[in-house]
Design a protein around this motif. Structure first.
Motif, PDB file in Angstrom:
ATOM      1  N   GLY A   9      44.760  54.011  23.809  1.00  0.00           N
ATOM      2  CA  GLY A   9      45.896  53.163  24.250  1.00  0.00           C
ATOM      3  C   GLY A   9      45.575  52.516  25.327  1.00  0.00           C
ATOM      4  O   GLY A   9      44.858  52.698  26.418  1.00  0.00           O
ATOM      5  N   SER A  11      47.068  48.960  27.935  1.00  0.00           N
ATOM      6  CA  SER A  11      48.109  48.052  28.232  1.00  0.00           C
ATOM      7  C   SER A  11      47.649  46.756  28.741  1.00  0.00           C
ATOM      8  O   SER A  11      48.180  45.573  28.015  1.00  0.00           O
ATOM      9  CB  SER A  11      48.936  48.604  29.589  1.00  0.00           C
ATOM     10  OG  SER A  11      49.516  49.962  28.880  1.00  0.00           O
ATOM     11  N   LEU A  12      46.491  46.491  29.466  1.00  0.00           N
ATOM     12  CA  LEU A  12      46.104  45.317  29.619  1.00  0.00           C
ATOM     13  C   LEU A  12      44.637  44.857  28.966  1.00  0.00           C
ATOM     14  O   LEU A  12      43.781  43.826  29.582  1.00  0.00           O
ATOM     15  CB  LEU A  12      45.826  45.155  31.336  1.00  0.00           C
ATOM     16  CG  LEU A  12      47.014  45.531  32.206  1.00  0.00           C
ATOM     17  CD1 LEU A  12      46.612  45.830  33.646  1.00  0.00           C
ATOM     18  CD2 LEU A  12      48.180  44.322  31.937  1.00  0.00           C
ATOM     19  N   GLY A  13      44.286  45.962  28.058  1.00  0.00           N
ATOM     20  CA  GLY A  13      42.998  45.554  27.261  1.00  0.00           C
ATOM     21  C   GLY A  13      41.898  46.153  27.747  1.00  0.00           C
ATOM     22  O   GLY A  13      40.729  46.196  27.159  1.00  0.00           O
ATOM     23  N   SER A  55      44.071  54.937  29.856  1.00  0.00           N
ATOM     24  CA  SER A  55      44.144  54.421  31.144  1.00  0.00           C
ATOM     25  C   SER A  55      45.032  55.286  32.307  1.00  0.00           C
ATOM     26  O   SER A  55      45.966  55.877  31.512  1.00  0.00           O
ATOM     27  CB  SER A  55      44.409  52.679  31.501  1.00  0.00           C
ATOM     28  OG  SER A  55      45.483  52.489  30.643  1.00  0.00           O
ATOM     29  N   ILE A  59      51.812  58.044  38.936  1.00  0.00           N
ATOM     30  CA  ILE A  59      50.880  59.130  39.370  1.00  0.00           C
ATOM     31  C   ILE A  59      50.910  60.221  38.199  1.00  0.00           C
ATOM     32  O   ILE A  59      51.778  61.047  37.894  1.00  0.00           O
ATOM     33  CB  ILE A  59      51.586  60.020  40.555  1.00  0.00           C
ATOM     34  CG1 ILE A  59      51.873  58.905  41.553  1.00  0.00           C
ATOM     35  CG2 ILE A  59      50.807  61.001  41.023  1.00  0.00           C
ATOM     36  CD1 ILE A  59      50.788  58.178  42.190  1.00  0.00           C
ATOM     37  N   GLN A  63      48.540  56.049  29.471  1.00  0.00           N
ATOM     38  CA  GLN A  63      48.910  54.920  29.024  1.00  0.00           C
ATOM     39  C   GLN A  63      50.294  55.010  28.296  1.00  0.00           C
ATOM     40  O   GLN A  63      50.248  56.183  27.609  1.00  0.00           O
ATOM     41  CB  GLN A  63      47.798  54.271  28.301  1.00  0.00           C
ATOM     42  CG  GLN A  63      48.074  52.674  28.000  1.00  0.00           C
ATOM     43  CD  GLN A  63      48.659  52.557  26.702  1.00  0.00           C
ATOM     44  OE1 GLN A  63      48.786  53.364  25.742  1.00  0.00           O
ATOM     45  NE2 GLN A  63      49.465  51.447  26.238  1.00  0.00           N
ATOM     46  N   LEU A  88      40.347  55.318  31.999  1.00  0.00           N
ATOM     47  CA  LEU A  88      40.111  54.267  32.888  1.00  0.00           C
ATOM     48  C   LEU A  88      41.051  54.681  34.040  1.00  0.00           C
ATOM     49  O   LEU A  88      42.122  55.010  34.022  1.00  0.00           O
ATOM     50  CB  LEU A  88      40.545  52.922  32.388  1.00  0.00           C
ATOM     51  CG  LEU A  88      39.080  52.505  31.551  1.00  0.00           C
ATOM     52  CD1 LEU A  88      39.033  53.191  30.117  1.00  0.00           C
ATOM     53  CD2 LEU A  88      38.996  50.944  31.247  1.00  0.00           C
ATOM     54  N   SER A  97      45.267  59.264  42.915  1.00  0.00           N
ATOM     55  CA  SER A  97      45.537  59.473  41.599  1.00  0.00           C
ATOM     56  C   SER A  97      44.581  58.931  40.486  1.00  0.00           C
ATOM     57  O   SER A  97      45.026  58.473  39.622  1.00  0.00           O
ATOM     58  CB  SER A  97      46.846  59.104  41.208  1.00  0.00           C
ATOM     59  OG  SER A  97      46.909  57.653  41.185  1.00  0.00           O
ATOM     60  N   PHE A  98      43.319  59.054  41.011  1.00  0.00           N
ATOM     61  CA  PHE A  98      42.350  58.260  40.311  1.00  0.00           C
ATOM     62  C   PHE A  98      42.001  58.863  38.827  1.00  0.00           C
ATOM     63  O   PHE A  98      41.927  60.104  38.695  1.00  0.00           O
ATOM     64  CB  PHE A  98      40.958  58.346  41.132  1.00  0.00           C
ATOM     65  CG  PHE A  98      39.808  57.674  40.207  1.00  0.00           C
ATOM     66  CD1 PHE A  98      40.005  56.377  39.580  1.00  0.00           C
ATOM     67  CD2 PHE A  98      38.637  58.212  40.164  1.00  0.00           C
ATOM     68  CE1 PHE A  98      39.123  55.727  38.976  1.00  0.00           C
ATOM     69  CE2 PHE A  98      37.526  57.576  39.372  1.00  0.00           C
ATOM     70  CZ  PHE A  98      37.861  56.236  38.993  1.00  0.00           C
ATOM     71  N   ALA A  99      42.292  58.089  37.740  1.00  0.00           N
ATOM     72  CA  ALA A  99      42.132  58.405  36.333  1.00  0.00           C
ATOM     73  C   ALA A  99      43.004  59.365  36.050  1.00  0.00           C
ATOM     74  O   ALA A  99      42.512  60.421  34.901  1.00  0.00           O
ATOM     75  CB  ALA A  99      40.684  58.764  36.355  1.00  0.00           C
TER      76      ALA A  99
HETATM   77  C1  LIG Z   1      51.470  49.713  37.937  1.00  0.00           C
HETATM   78  C2  LIG Z   1      49.878  50.502  37.769  1.00  0.00           C
HETATM   79  C3  LIG Z   1      49.630  51.564  38.032  1.00  0.00           C
HETATM   80  C4  LIG Z   1      48.428  52.196  38.039  1.00  0.00           C
HETATM   81  N1  LIG Z   1      48.241  53.598  38.424  1.00  0.00           N
HETATM   82  C5  LIG Z   1      47.033  54.050  38.544  1.00  0.00           C
HETATM   83  C6  LIG Z   1      46.665  55.372  38.650  1.00  0.00           C
HETATM   84  O1  LIG Z   1      47.710  56.187  39.247  1.00  0.00           O
HETATM   85  N2  LIG Z   1      45.341  55.786  38.938  1.00  0.00           N
HETATM   86  C7  LIG Z   1      44.417  55.189  38.536  1.00  0.00           C
HETATM   87  O2  LIG Z   1      43.237  55.566  38.694  1.00  0.00           O
HETATM   88  N3  LIG Z   1      44.504  53.703  38.047  1.00  0.00           N
HETATM   89  C8  LIG Z   1      45.778  53.339  38.041  1.00  0.00           C
HETATM   90  N4  LIG Z   1      46.117  51.967  37.644  1.00  0.00           N
HETATM   91  C9  LIG Z   1      44.826  51.184  37.030  1.00  0.00           C
HETATM   92  C10 LIG Z   1      44.788  50.979  35.443  1.00  0.00           C
HETATM   93  O3  LIG Z   1      44.588  52.332  35.243  1.00  0.00           O
HETATM   94  C11 LIG Z   1      43.460  50.433  35.220  1.00  0.00           C
HETATM   95  O4  LIG Z   1      43.531  48.886  35.730  1.00  0.00           O
HETATM   96  C12 LIG Z   1      43.069  50.371  33.876  1.00  0.00           C
HETATM   97  O5  LIG Z   1      41.850  49.549  33.647  1.00  0.00           O
HETATM   98  C13 LIG Z   1      43.847  49.502  32.825  1.00  0.00           C
HETATM   99  O6  LIG Z   1      43.546  49.879  31.373  1.00  0.00           O
HETATM  100  P1  LIG Z   1      44.428  49.270  30.287  1.00  0.00           P
HETATM  101  O7  LIG Z   1      44.199  47.593  30.438  1.00  0.00           O
HETATM  102  O8  LIG Z   1      43.453  49.491  29.107  1.00  0.00           O
HETATM  103  O9  LIG Z   1      45.651  49.613  30.309  1.00  0.00           O
HETATM  104  C14 LIG Z   1      47.470  51.462  37.733  1.00  0.00           C
HETATM  105  C15 LIG Z   1      47.488  49.985  37.527  1.00  0.00           C
HETATM  106  C16 LIG Z   1      48.788  49.401  37.408  1.00  0.00           C
HETATM  107  C17 LIG Z   1      49.025  48.045  37.075  1.00  0.00           C
END
Ligand SMILES: Cc1cc2nc3c(=O)[nH]c(=O)nc-3n(C[C@H](O)[C@H](O)[C@H](O)COP(=O)(O)O)c2cc1C
Length: 167
Positions: A9, A11-13, A55, A59, A63, A88, A97-99
């Motif tokens: 899954g 959202s931004l690729g 991703s 918190i 995704q 990710l 809240s990493f990963a």
């Molecule tokens: C609004 C928002 C909230 C996010 N929250 C978290 C988070 O809580 N923990 C984290 O590690 N990364 C967080 N991220 C980073 C994304 O998980 C990361 O950019 C990821 O590579 C996006 O993957 P995707 O494009 O496949 O969805 C967040 C990004 C955005 C834009």
């Protein structure tokens, strides 16, 4: 090696990009790839090996598409399958809240004994992660936002690591 289904899954690729790298490393003949937005439970059941990727959003959130798909997935009998997870995140912007999405995905799977692919926490810098259990990550963690230069090598090392354990 039996065929692997990679389900992501994204959202931004970024998770999709990593899913494709994993497929390349496994070999296209060995692995098919699916966006969970368009997947049916029957497709999941066709594979002996599953690789699931999400991703992190907010918190502890997976995704968005996973938030819907997980309820379908947990109804399936996955106990005979090998399952590997990847997640990710962005350790610089979200060090508390990493990963976490990966941690939530792990937490939601009813059977954990068939989960393979734990990954060292060394090389990452964060305060808290729901994806860390007993000093290791429950799957591959990729930070393509603040450590993009490590994405390829991490994927290829992890795929080598799990290849021997896949059916
Ligand atoms: C609004 C928002 C909230 C996010 N929250 C978290 C988070 O809580 N923990 C984290 O590690 N990364 C967080 N991220 C980073 C994304 O998980 C990361 O950019 C990821 O590579 C996006 O993957 P995707 O494009 O496949 O969805 C967040 C990004 C955005 C834009």
């Amino acid at each position: 090696m039996k065929k692997t289904g990679i389900f992501f899954g994204s959202s931004l690729g970024k998770t999709e990009k990593v899913a494709r790298l994993i497929q390349e490393q496994l070999g296209k003949n060995n692995a098919d790839i699916f966006d969970i937005k368009k997947v049916t439970p029957g497709t999941v059941l066709k594979y002996d090996n599953l690789i699931l990727g999400t991703s992190a959003w907010g918190i502890g959130d997976m995704q968005d598409d996973w938030e819907d798909f997980i309820d379908t997935l947990v109804e399936l009998d996955l106990s005979e399958k090998k399952i590997a997870l990847f997640g990710l995140g962005d350790q610089k912007k979200y060090p508390e809240s990493f990963a976490d999405g990966l941690g939530t995905l792990y937490c939601r799977l009813p059977v954990k004994t068939n989960i393979i692919g734990a990954w060292p926490v060394k090389g990452y810098s964060y305060y808290c992660s729901m994806a860390e259990k007993e000093g290791v990550f429950v799957g591959l963690v990729i930070d393509d936002d603040s450590q993009p230069e490590l994405t390829h090598s991490r994927v290829s090392e992890w795929v080598k690591q799990i290849s021997g354990e896949l059916k």
